[in-house]
Structures are given as C-alpha cells and as structure tokens.
Design an enzyme around this catalytic site. Structure first.
Site, PDB file in Angstrom:
ATOM      1  N   HIS A  45      -4.507  -4.548  -0.204  1.00 16.97           N
ATOM      2  CA  HIS A  45      -4.275  -5.307   1.000  1.00 16.97           C
ATOM      3  C   HIS A  45      -4.857  -6.856   1.040  1.00 16.97           C
ATOM      4  CE1 HIS A  45      -3.142  -1.710   3.307  1.00 16.97           C
ATOM      5  NE2 HIS A  45      -4.068  -1.206   2.613  1.00 16.97           N
ATOM      6  N   GLU A  53      -3.452  -8.961   2.899  1.00 14.39           N
ATOM      7  CA  GLU A  53      -3.186  -9.469   4.321  1.00 14.39           C
ATOM      8  C   GLU A  53      -4.186  -9.370   5.172  1.00 14.39           C
ATOM      9  OE1 GLU A  53      -1.937  -5.000   4.534  1.00 14.39           O
ATOM     10  OE2 GLU A  53      -1.974  -6.356   3.011  1.00 14.39           O
ATOM     11  N   CYS A  98       0.855  -1.180  -0.054  1.00 16.72           N
ATOM     12  CA  CYS A  98      -0.095   0.091   0.035  1.00 16.72           C
ATOM     13  C   CYS A  98       0.927   1.212  -0.094  1.00 16.72           C
ATOM     14  CB  CYS A  98      -1.123  -0.167   1.179  1.00 16.72           C
ATOM     15  SG  CYS A  98      -2.333   1.208   0.838  1.00 16.72           S
TER      16      CYS A  98
END
Length: 308
Positions: free
Chosen positions: A237, A239, A144
């Site tokens: 994202h 994750e 990011c």
C-alpha cells in the site's frame, strides 16, 4: 498540469489544501491537450479516504488527468453515504455499455481476503471487468486484493492465508532498476503492508511473462509487471496516508480484535508515539512513473486503445 475532478468531490478541497493542482471542468476545457483518462474502481469500504489517496498520487504529475470513479453494479457499500455514491460513482455496467475507453484503470483492494475469489459476491462481474480491460483500458494497476484477484484470473496464481497478519512497514528490494516503473527508485524502499494473505514468488515465477519488480525478504513479492495484459499488480500500500496503519491498529484494539503492533511504523515500535511516513516519496515516484509510461505509450486516438 493538474488533475481534473469534480469541485464538490471531498478530495478536491483536501488536495487543494495540500498544494496539489486541481481543476474543474471550465479550466480543463481551456487546455488544448488531450487529458489522460484514469478511472478508479473502488472496492474499499472507506470510499472517500481511498479516492483521495489515489487522486493525490496521480494528480501530482505534470500531465492533465481526467479522474473517474467506478463501482461494482449491484454491490451496495455500507460505509459510504448513498448520496456520495450516486453523485460521484458510475456502475461498471453503465461504463461498459457506453463503450468508453480509458488510458488507465486502478482497481483497489477489498477487505475480503478470507474468502476464496469465486465466493466473492461480485466475482463474476469483476472477472468481466478484468476481461474488459483488455479491449478498453491501456494500462491497469491492481492494488493489494485487486492485484491478487487479477493475477489469479489471468494466470491462476493463488493467494495463501498467513498465520498472522503481515502488518507494518517493510523494506523492499529494487529487483529491476532498469524498469521504467522504477525510474528514480533507490536500491531499497519502505512500503506499508496490511494483509492476511500472500502471493508466493515461486508460483509467480512459474507463470509465463510475469516480472517481479519489488520484493521483500520479510513480506514477499510486492510489485509484479504483466506485459501481456498491460498490467501491474502491487500487493502492498504505497497509497496509504501517514496514519492509515494507525487507524487500522486503533480500530482493532478498540474492537478487541487480536492484532500485533505494526512493525517498523512507530518510532521504537511504540504506538504511543506519532508514526513516521517513510514511503511518500517512492509512492509518488511509482505512480508518477506509471502515469508517464501511459502517456508515452497510449494512442492519441482513444478509439485505438486496446487494439494494439
């Protein structure tokens, strides 16, 4: 093989309960292979949540991972206990002075998108980190804002403010099926997005050597490979936990901050319903492929990292 992390790190118990293989120092020493040394430079305010998310992904591979946590030297976090930071994190200045080398480095996002890069209080040290990776890290993964900062530093590609937050789960196309980083990927996949800025594909295309691997018609380029700097940049994202976007949405609603319901996240876009995780499998694929590619290409002799 498991991931080696301190047994008193909060992520240890979380991952053990989830079935991720974790080990302490004693068990790791009984392994007769060289573990991969992976560090996380954590710029997010919720340090414990972020370190757990990344430990979960890199700990799911068959390889033994030695996981280290790094912070900016002078920056003081307001959202994580000082005791936790002192116990588990090393300042970058200490890491750099040690001469230590790493097989992989993850650099997270940070909630400072509205600031020009050069106005970030720790920008000068962060650029030192970027340059240090070229001699001390075999492969770097910028996530990011961290990825945006790296691509700006190395290639001058600018970030641009969006008129409203890109927020939700967006379909992304697999633009490079033959890439080792996308091994096993479907033709498209869903990825969580949460940012006020964007990178533009036409500007990435003008930077020599950059290759976009994943992109979205709605949210733009997502995953970019930078072979010359042994780096990957992802602007979204993978994750995230199942409820991370919900936590961000609920926080903004509670604070009275204008925010749209995250798109394609709740069933029927109804925030009263539990969100569905539709990205977990591809998240494990991407980070597993990254770890595997490091294993296949990093020098066995760690002193040679960054020299070829």
């Amino acid at each position: 093989m498991p991931i080696k992390i301190p047994t008193d790190l909060p992520a240890f118990d979380v991952l053990a309960r989830e079935g991720v293989m974790v080990m302490g120092e004693d068990a790791a020493l009984r392994q007769d292979i060289r573990p991969l040394k992976i560090a996380l430079l954590n710029l997010m305010p919720k340090k414990i949540q972020t370190e757990t998310q990344f430990a979960r992904l890199i700990g799911a591979t068959p390889l033994q991972i030695e996981f280290s946590l790094v912070r900016m030297t002078e920056h003081k976090t307001k959202n994580t206990a000082a005791e936790h930071m002192e116990t588990f994190y090393r300042p970058f200045a200490e890491v750099a002075a040690s001469g230590e080398k790493f097989d992989g480095l993850l650099i997270t996002g940070a909630p400072i998108e509205h600031l020009p890069f050069t106005e970030v209080t720790y920008w000068d040290e962060l650029t030192q980190v970027f340059d240090w990776t070229q001699s001390h890290v075999h492969s770097t993964f910028g996530i990011c804002w961290g990825g945006m900062a790296m691509i700006y530093h190395f290639h001058g590609v600018q970030k641009h403010m969006l008129p409203k937050k890109a927020f939700g789960c967006f379909r992304h196309r697999n633009l490079a099926p033959a890439s080792p980083y996308l091994r096993g990927f479907s033709d498209d996949c869903v990825i969580p997005v949460s940012r006020w800025t964007e990178m533009r594909q036409d500007e990435i295309d003008t930077a020599p050597g950059l290759v976009t691997l994943l992109g979205s018609d709605e949210s733009g380029p997502c995953l970019v490979e930078d072979p010359a700097h042994r780096a990957l940049y992802i602007f979204n994202h993978f994750e995230y936990d199942s409820e991370t976007l919900k936590q961000e949405y609920d926080r903004d609603v509670a604070n009275g901050t204008p925010i749209n319901v995250p798109q394609n996240y709740y069933p029927g876009d109804d925030p009263a319903l539990p969100p569905q995780n539709r990205w977990r499998s591809h998240a494990h694929l991407l980070y597993g492929n990254w770890i595997n590619q490091i294993y296949q290409t990093t020098p066995f002799d760690q002193s040679l990292i960054g020299t070829r």
